[in-house]
Design an enzyme around this catalytic site. Structure first.
Site, short mmCIF file in Angstrom:
data_model
loop_
_atom_site.label_atom_id
_atom_site.label_comp_id
_atom_site.label_asym_id
_atom_site.label_seq_id
_atom_site.Cartn_x
_atom_site.Cartn_y
_atom_site.Cartn_z
N HIS A 40 16.05 -1.60 6.52
CA HIS A 40 17.30 -1.01 6.04
C HIS A 40 17.14 -0.42 4.65
O HIS A 40 17.67 0.65 4.34
CB HIS A 40 18.41 -2.06 6.01
N GLN A 68 29.22 -2.37 21.39
CA GLN A 68 27.87 -2.13 21.90
C GLN A 68 27.23 -3.38 22.46
O GLN A 68 26.06 -3.36 22.85
CB GLN A 68 26.99 -1.52 20.81
N GLY A 157 17.19 4.73 11.52
CA GLY A 157 15.80 4.37 11.75
C GLY A 157 15.32 4.89 13.09
O GLY A 157 16.08 4.97 14.05
N LYS A 159 13.23 3.32 14.88
CA LYS A 159 12.98 2.17 15.76
C LYS A 159 13.91 2.21 16.97
O LYS A 159 13.49 1.99 18.10
CB LYS A 159 13.18 0.87 14.99
N GLN A 163 18.85 5.47 20.76
CA GLN A 163 20.10 5.60 20.02
C GLN A 163 20.09 6.85 19.16
O GLN A 163 21.09 7.59 19.09
CB GLN A 163 20.30 4.37 19.13
#
Length: 559
Positions: A40, A68, A157, A159, A163
């Protein structure tokens, strides 16, 4: 570091946002669900560095989004420690933290909330196939944050790759007024991707979890080979072996697949209908595509004990090519050179090549409008482009250093005539394609994305209004010591050249169908570069092509 403002209510956020607007500060946002870690903080650093011209106000949001999480997932036990998070962002130099309760974001309750439905094609594979409704919840809350905060930039991000693709598509399809930027996954020393859920792992599970990135890295060459083999079954066999390896290492595989990095369509088989979507069409069988220049995503979700972990690798078949096209006077040369340096790529100024040849034609006294007169001058042409230590481009032709000479009004007036000859286009296009065989360059011109590098990973059409381009041309002439015509005359000349470039029979100026558009009116050079970086990173993320540690410069020649 100063204490960040803690904003718990929408009204407090509104007042804070208004103060930033009054101060003329852009607002950059890092959305999180808290339980902050170094990943973060890397996003916070990227958000700070993304506004070199005007220091931005940095806002970090902390909200564990109930939309979510599916029933039975870890919403109730998801780690929450606001005090620890505030301490971490204090050290990172965040200006404010927006940490609302659920009722602040959903005043009417979750049941009455209007929800966004992301594109079904992006949600039917990977996590979307196993977590129905997940990306609807993500997209809904992110859109809600955009509406409340009105940020200039949001940083995510890489990662959470799926998304990121969903959010880019939602922002683009709805024309939401925000830029998105992504940052490479931050990893532990042993390669495990940082995640708030890693704190669930016991010491023994933590050791098992490190096998996920290790196995993905080890399998990458075999996956790339299978993609290039043309055998649809080869990839299935490689992924089967990798699944067995992960299971033998104590990880339960939820999914393992290799997909196109942007469409998220599987390379090995047709995908089933998306779970929970009764309107999903029946998929048709689809053979794995060949390994053309581009990117594939090797992605996995595994369970290590009760903890669900995701990870991926991005596979590229070559170093990227960025093709920037646009009309004369759009400022391509200046920003393309800087962009290449920012990305650690070579800079190929195709316009300079045509100008250099035009200079040679004029020097030989040949008729620039006659193909018969120009063709003999192409034989044994010794043309080279290089970047000097300070980043300036040097142009040499047949032993003559002509960097400044190719920018004279005489060359400018004749270059469209020379470039229109089929023999010229054929010779210089072949030379440019030889330079780009291994990729790793940024090229600019008028048909780079259509004729020279039609398979470029990134195509951008950079333009500006005629009035803006005339103003820039006047400034360039003035700086070089040439006489400056009236702006009206410059505008007329630019319009005439645009017409000639668009209507000529050989390689006309046109936008590639898959190009990304950037209109540069009202933007500083640095702002144009920042937006170009954003556009490039949509197609070539940091994980696939990391930024260089420092500016690089390399020569380009016809050899």
């Amino acid at each position: 570091m100063s204490e960040p403002a803690l904003l718990r209510r929408r009204q407090a956020l509104h007042h804070w946002r208004r103060r930033q607007a009054e101060a003329g500060r852009p607002v950059h946002v890092v959305p999180t669900m808290g339980a902050l870690h170094e990943g973060h903080l890397a996003l916070v650093r990227a958000a700070r560095e993304a506004s070199p011209c005007r220091p931005a106000a940095l806002l970090l949001t902390i909200f564990v989004n109930p939309l979510q999480f599916a029933p039975g997932e870890d919403f109730d036990r998801y780690p929450r420690d606001l005090e620890a998070d505030l301490e971490r962002v204090r050290e990172a130099g965040v200006d404010a933290v927006f940490a609302p309760e659920t009722g602040e974001l959903f005043p009417g309750g979750e049941g009455s909330l209007t929800r966004l439905l992301p594109p079904e094609t992006l949600c039917r594979s990977l996590c979307g196939a196993h977590r129905p409704g997940h990306f609807e919840g993500v997209a809904t809350v992110v859109a809600r944050l955009i509406a409340l905060i009105r940020p200039d930039l949001m940083v995510f991000g890489e990662k959470d790759w799926q998304q990121l693709q969903v959010l880019r598509r939602v922002v683009g399809d709805l024309a939401l007024p925000v830029r998105l930027r992504s940052c490479a996954t931050v990893r532990e020393v042993d390669g495990l991707a940082l995640s708030s859920r890693n704190r669930y792992l016991s010491a023994a599970e933590r050791r098992l979890a490190s096998g996920l990135p290790r196995s993905l890295r080890r399998a990458a060459p075999a996956v790339a080979g299978a993609l290039g083999s043309g055998d649809p079954g080869a990839l299935a066999r490689v992924l089967g072996d990798l699944t067995s390896e992960l299971e033998a290492g104590g990880l339960r595989v939820e999914y393992l697949d290799c997909v196109d990095a942007h469409s998220l369509v599987s390379h090995r088989q047709a995908l089933p209908p998306l779970a929970g979507r009764p309107d999903s069409p029946e998929p048709s069988p689809r053979a794995a595509p060949p390994a053309t220049p581009g990117m594939a995503l090797l992605a996995a979700a595994v369970h290590c004990g009760p903890t669900r972990l995701i990870d991926h690798l991005l596979l590229m078949s070559r170093a990227p090519i960025v093709a920037i096209d646009g009309p004369a006077g759009a400022g391509k040369s200046t920003v393309t050179r800087a962009l290449a340096s920012r990305l650690g790529l070579l800079y190929l100024d195709t316009g300079a090549m045509y100008r250099a040849l035009t200079w040679w034609v004029l020097r030989q006294g040949a008729d620039a409008a006659s193909a018969a007169a120009v063709a003999p001058l192409l034989r044994d042409l010794d043309l080279s482009l290089s970047l000097e230590a300070g980043g300036a481009q040097r142009v040499t032709l047949n032993g003559h250093e002509i960097t400044d000479a190719i920018r004279t009004p005489e060359v400018t007036a004749a270059v469209s005539h020379v470039a229109a000859h089929a023999c010229v286009r054929e010779a210089l296009t072949a030379q440019q394609q030889r330079m780009g065989q291994r990729g790793g360059l940024v090229a600019e011109g008028r048909d780079v994305g259509t004729a020279v590098f039609p398979d470029a990973e990134v195509k951008i059409f950079l333009t500006a209004t005629v009035a803006e381009r005339a103003r820039r041309r006047a400034g360039d002439l003035r700086e070089r010591g040439f006489e400056v015509p009236e702006l009206a005359l410059l505008e007329q000349q630019i319009e005439e050249r645009d017409h000639l470039d668009r209507s000529r029979e050989v390689a006309p100026l046109r936008r590639a169908d898959d190009a990304l558009d950037l209109i540069t009116d009202g933007l500083t050079v640095e702002e144009v570069i920042e937006r170009l970086v954003d556009l490039v990173r949509q197609r070539v993320p940091e994980e696939a092509w990391p930024p260089p540690a420092e500016d690089q410069s390399s020569p380009l020649s016809n050899t």
